[in-house]
Design a protein around this motif. Structure first.
Motif, PDB file in Angstrom:
ATOM      1  N   PRO A 277      -9.411   9.111  36.882  1.00 52.50           N
ATOM      2  CA  PRO A 277      -9.326   9.387  35.441  1.00 52.50           C
ATOM      3  C   PRO A 277      -8.718  10.751  35.119  1.00 52.50           C
ATOM      4  N   LEU A 278      -8.840  11.704  36.040  1.00 54.80           N
ATOM      5  CA  LEU A 278      -8.293  13.036  35.789  1.00 54.80           C
ATOM      6  C   LEU A 278      -6.784  12.977  35.602  1.00 54.80           C
ATOM      7  N   PHE A 279      -6.120  12.105  36.363  1.00 52.21           N
ATOM      8  CA  PHE A 279      -4.663  11.986  36.250  1.00 52.21           C
ATOM      9  C   PHE A 279      -4.277  11.534  34.846  1.00 52.21           C
ATOM     10  N   ALA A 280      -4.995  10.532  34.322  1.00 49.21           N
ATOM     11  CA  ALA A 280      -4.718  10.045  32.963  1.00 49.21           C
ATOM     12  C   ALA A 280      -4.991  11.149  31.940  1.00 49.21           C
ATOM     13  N   LYS A 281      -6.058  11.883  32.142  1.00 49.37           N
ATOM     14  CA  LYS A 281      -6.446  12.964  31.226  1.00 49.37           C
ATOM     15  C   LYS A 281      -5.363  14.054  31.186  1.00 49.37           C
ATOM     16  N   ILE A 282      -4.890  14.449  32.355  1.00 50.32           N
ATOM     17  CA  ILE A 282      -3.851  15.478  32.440  1.00 50.32           C
ATOM     18  C   ILE A 282      -2.540  14.957  31.848  1.00 50.32           C
ATOM     19  N   SER A 283      -2.202  13.703  32.158  1.00 48.18           N
ATOM     20  CA  SER A 283      -0.943  13.112  31.686  1.00 48.18           C
ATOM     21  C   SER A 283      -0.909  13.023  30.165  1.00 48.18           C
ATOM     22  N   GLU A 284      -2.003  12.564  29.579  1.00 48.32           N
ATOM     23  CA  GLU A 284      -2.065  12.434  28.119  1.00 48.32           C
ATOM     24  C   GLU A 284      -1.998  13.804  27.438  1.00 48.32           C
ATOM     25  N   THR A 285      -2.677  14.784  28.015  1.00 47.79           N
ATOM     26  CA  THR A 285      -2.665  16.138  27.449  1.00 47.79           C
ATOM     27  C   THR A 285      -1.262  16.731  27.516  1.00 47.79           C
ATOM     28  N   LEU A 286      -0.598  16.535  28.649  1.00 50.32           N
ATOM     29  CA  LEU A 286       0.753  17.058  28.834  1.00 50.32           C
ATOM     30  C   LEU A 286       1.732  16.416  27.856  1.00 50.32           C
ATOM     31  N   HIS A 287       1.634  15.100  27.685  1.00 52.51           N
ATOM     32  CA  HIS A 287       2.578  14.394  26.813  1.00 52.51           C
ATOM     33  C   HIS A 287       2.385  14.794  25.358  1.00 52.51           C
ATOM     34  N   ALA A 288       1.131  15.055  24.965  1.00 52.73           N
ATOM     35  CA  ALA A 288       0.856  15.493  23.591  1.00 52.73           C
ATOM     36  C   ALA A 288       1.351  16.916  23.379  1.00 52.73           C
ATOM     37  N   LEU A 289       1.242  17.732  24.419  1.00 56.43           N
ATOM     38  CA  LEU A 289       1.633  19.135  24.329  1.00 56.43           C
ATOM     39  C   LEU A 289       3.145  19.306  24.388  1.00 56.43           C
ATOM     40  N   ASN A 290       3.773  18.563  25.309  1.00 58.41           N
ATOM     41  CA  ASN A 290       5.216  18.714  25.523  1.00 58.41           C
ATOM     42  C   ASN A 290       5.789  17.415  26.090  1.00 58.41           C
ATOM     43  N   PRO A 291       6.124  16.462  25.207  1.00 65.80           N
ATOM     44  CA  PRO A 291       6.632  15.177  25.702  1.00 65.80           C
ATOM     45  C   PRO A 291       7.982  15.322  26.397  1.00 65.80           C
ATOM     46  N   THR A 292       8.034  14.903  27.656  1.00 64.67           N
ATOM     47  CA  THR A 292       9.254  14.970  28.452  1.00 64.67           C
ATOM     48  C   THR A 292       9.396  13.684  29.255  1.00 64.67           C
ATOM     49  N   ALA A 293      10.495  13.574  29.963  1.00 69.19           N
ATOM     50  CA  ALA A 293      10.704  12.416  30.827  1.00 69.19           C
ATOM     51  C   ALA A 293       9.587  12.323  31.868  1.00 69.19           C
ATOM     52  N   GLU A 294       9.185  13.469  32.367  1.00 70.21           N
ATOM     53  CA  GLU A 294       8.155  13.487  33.414  1.00 70.21           C
ATOM     54  C   GLU A 294       6.780  13.123  32.859  1.00 70.21           C
ATOM     55  N   SER A 295       6.451  13.638  31.677  1.00 65.42           N
ATOM     56  CA  SER A 295       5.141  13.315  31.104  1.00 65.42           C
ATOM     57  C   SER A 295       5.073  11.840  30.723  1.00 65.42           C
ATOM     58  N   ALA A 296       6.192  11.283  30.251  1.00 60.35           N
ATOM     59  CA  ALA A 296       6.235   9.852  29.932  1.00 60.35           C
ATOM     60  C   ALA A 296       6.063   9.018  31.199  1.00 60.35           C
ATOM     61  N   TYR A 297       6.670   9.479  32.285  1.00 62.98           N
ATOM     62  CA  TYR A 297       6.517   8.785  33.567  1.00 62.98           C
ATOM     63  C   TYR A 297       5.049   8.781  34.005  1.00 62.98           C
ATOM     64  N   ASN A 298       4.410   9.933  33.896  1.00 59.71           N
ATOM     65  CA  ASN A 298       3.005  10.026  34.299  1.00 59.71           C
ATOM     66  C   ASN A 298       2.128   9.075  33.486  1.00 59.71           C
ATOM     67  N   LEU A 299       2.407   8.990  32.181  1.00 62.03           N
ATOM     68  CA  LEU A 299       1.642   8.069  31.342  1.00 62.03           C
ATOM     69  C   LEU A 299       1.918   6.619  31.752  1.00 62.03           C
ATOM     70  N   GLY A 300       3.164   6.326  32.106  1.00 61.48           N
ATOM     71  CA  GLY A 300       3.494   4.983  32.573  1.00 61.48           C
ATOM     72  C   GLY A 300       2.703   4.613  33.810  1.00 61.48           C
ATOM     73  N   VAL A 301       2.624   5.544  34.747  1.00 61.26           N
ATOM     74  CA  VAL A 301       1.847   5.317  35.980  1.00 61.26           C
ATOM     75  C   VAL A 301       0.372   5.139  35.642  1.00 61.26           C
ATOM     76  N   SER A 302      -0.113   5.970  34.716  1.00 56.24           N
ATOM     77  CA  SER A 302      -1.518   5.887  34.318  1.00 56.24           C
ATOM     78  C   SER A 302      -1.850   4.513  33.737  1.00 56.24           C
ATOM     79  N   TYR A 303      -1.005   4.019  32.840  1.00 58.36           N
ATOM     80  CA  TYR A 303      -1.245   2.700  32.247  1.00 58.36           C
ATOM     81  C   TYR A 303      -1.094   1.585  33.277  1.00 58.36           C
TER      82      TYR A 303
END
Length: 455
Positions: A277-303
């Motif tokens: 769950p920590l990965f999803a938590k970090i990914s969501e926080t990062l994407h809200a703070l600074n949406p980038t190609a990498e943060s979107a990728y992390n959210l994709g992996v999380s989902y």
């Protein structure tokens, strides 16, 4: 009279300068000829004299001075003699940079490697040179061996417990060096891909382009070795059992730090900790703070880990669209092909694998993946047993292409192709069916044709 004296002095200075130039030219010519013929015993005294009286005359002093002193290092009879010549070579590198700044020869790196390769000086001296160079001249820090050595010495210092290095420091050092390795590999990969596009368009490479292509491949393999070795070095330090509590402890303090979040998510993903769950938590926080190609990728992996493939596909496609790096874009498309669709929708899986190849023509594992899709479709394609087995020829052909675009995959590609060929119709089958040299087209999802081998 005063004017005459000034004129005389000017003429005399010019005369002396011309004489000095002539003397330097003559001495350099003699030295270069001796060094070219590898007569280093006679070249060495000429080098010493040139460095004394004409140190700024020509770059050739240093270009040929390096192998000259290297000869004496290699043939030193004692440890003291070897160190003497190593130190002299280091001085040569310093003078090269002094008299010809911005020469781009990586002389500081050469100094560190001269010490390390010849077991001269201390590890700390080697590290100090590498660290200073990385921090002050990162652009020219492009030697794969030096990058790996820089990281190894630092990790060794952490493990020894004598350098006051913390685990976070090790992770930070890994990140900055790994990013440099990726950066250099990208430059090479992009250059290689341009030549691959030319080949794919049916144009032959010039002799120079072929040499460049071979050099790109060789250097890419070297950087791949560095990346693999760095991962192996840090593997015991960066386990999920260690990373998760480590990042959990720092999350509240660092949740506003986009760079910390990015690197934490990246490391958790690389170490297969992305189901936590920590990965999803970090990914969501990062994407809200600074949406980038990498943060979107992390959210994709999380989902994806949550079995929500619709959301996973949405964010992974978003990541690919935002991505500027062709290699990373190719990897995102490959992730979609292999994980979202896989064998459940072979047509879509191939489509995304082909998108990966369009982004980066040297992304060889996409060819291996497509070949596997073909091989797994034997019972879906063809109307006769012969045609069904003929799909394996297409699989073999596709697999071999992986080794052609990426030499590091050649052994794997050849092995896969050989396996597929063994499942294809035999020469006896071809003869009995009367199919030699004929074309077979697969009307299933594959939609491609293959020529039956001639007997």
């Amino acid at each position: 009279m005063k004017t005459k004296v000034i004129v005389f002095i000017a003429v005399l200075a010019n005369f002396l300068n011309v004489n000095a130039q002539t003397e330097c030219t003559d001495k350099l010519s003699i030295f270069v000829e001796l060094a070219k013929s590898k007569n280093y015993n006679d070249a060495y005294p000429a080098l010493v004299e040139l460095r004394k009286i004409c140190p700024s005359f020509h770059k050739a002093i240093y270009a040929y001075g390096e192998p000259t002193i290297e000869y004496f290092i290699d043939n030193a009879k004692t440890k003291e003699e070897k160190e003497k010549f190593v130190r002299e070579q280091m001085g040569l590198f310093d003078d090269y940079d002094k008299y010809f700044p911005d020469n781009g020869k990586g002389n500081s790196i050469k100094k560190a490697l001269a010490l390390f390769d010849n077991n001269v000086g201390s590890v700390q001296e080697v590290y100090k040179i590498l660290d200073t160079t990385f921090k002050t001249d990162k652009a020219n820090f492009t030697n794969p061996k030096a990058l790996l050595l820089y990281f190894q010495i630092y990790v060794d210092g952490y493990e020894a417990g004598t350098q006051n290095i913390q685990l976070q420091d090790v992770f930070d050092k890994y990140d900055i060096i790994a990013e440099k390795v990726e950066e250099e590999a990208k430059v090479l990969s992009d250059a290689k891909d341009e030549l691959l596009k030319k080949q794919d368009a049916g144009q032959a490479l010039t002799t120079k382009e072929q040499k460049d292509f071979d050099r790109y491949e060789s250097n890419l393999e070297a950087f791949e070795t560095v990346a693999t070795s760095m991962d192996a070095k840090i593997e015991l330090l960066a386990t999920c059992d260690r990373l998760i509590p480590f990042y959990s402890k720092s999350f509240e303090e660092k949740k506003g730090d986009a760079e910390w979040l990015r690197r934490a998510a990246q490391r958790l993903d690389r170490k297969n900790c992305s189901t936590d769950p920590l990965f999803a938590k970090i990914s969501e926080t990062l994407h809200a703070l600074n949406p980038t190609a990498e943060s979107a990728y992390n959210l994709g992996v999380s989902y994806y880990n949550k079995k929500n493939t619709t959301k996973a596909l949405e964010y992974l496609n978003q990541s690919a669209d935002l991505q500027k790096d062709n290699g990373k874009k190719a990897n995102v498309y490959y992730t979609i092909a292999a994980n979202i669709y896989g064998s459940s929708n072979k047509s879509q899986a191939r489509s995304y694998a082909e998108k990966a190849l369009a982004a980066q023509p040297s992304f060889g594992k996409a060819y291996l993946f497509i070949a596997q899709l073909y091989a797994n479709s034997v019972n879906e394609c063809g109307t006769t047993p012969f045609e069904k087995r003929a799909v394996n020829w297409l699989a073999a052909q596709t697999a071999r292409r992986a080794g052609q675009v990426n030499s590091s995959l050649k052994a794997t590609a050849d092995q896969a192709a050989s396996s597929y060929e063994q499942r294809a119709p035999t020469k006896g089958d071809i003869f009995n069916e009367g199919m030699a040299g004929k074309q077979i087209c697969f009307k299933c999802w594959i939609g491609k044709c293959i020529m039956v081998p001639s007997l």
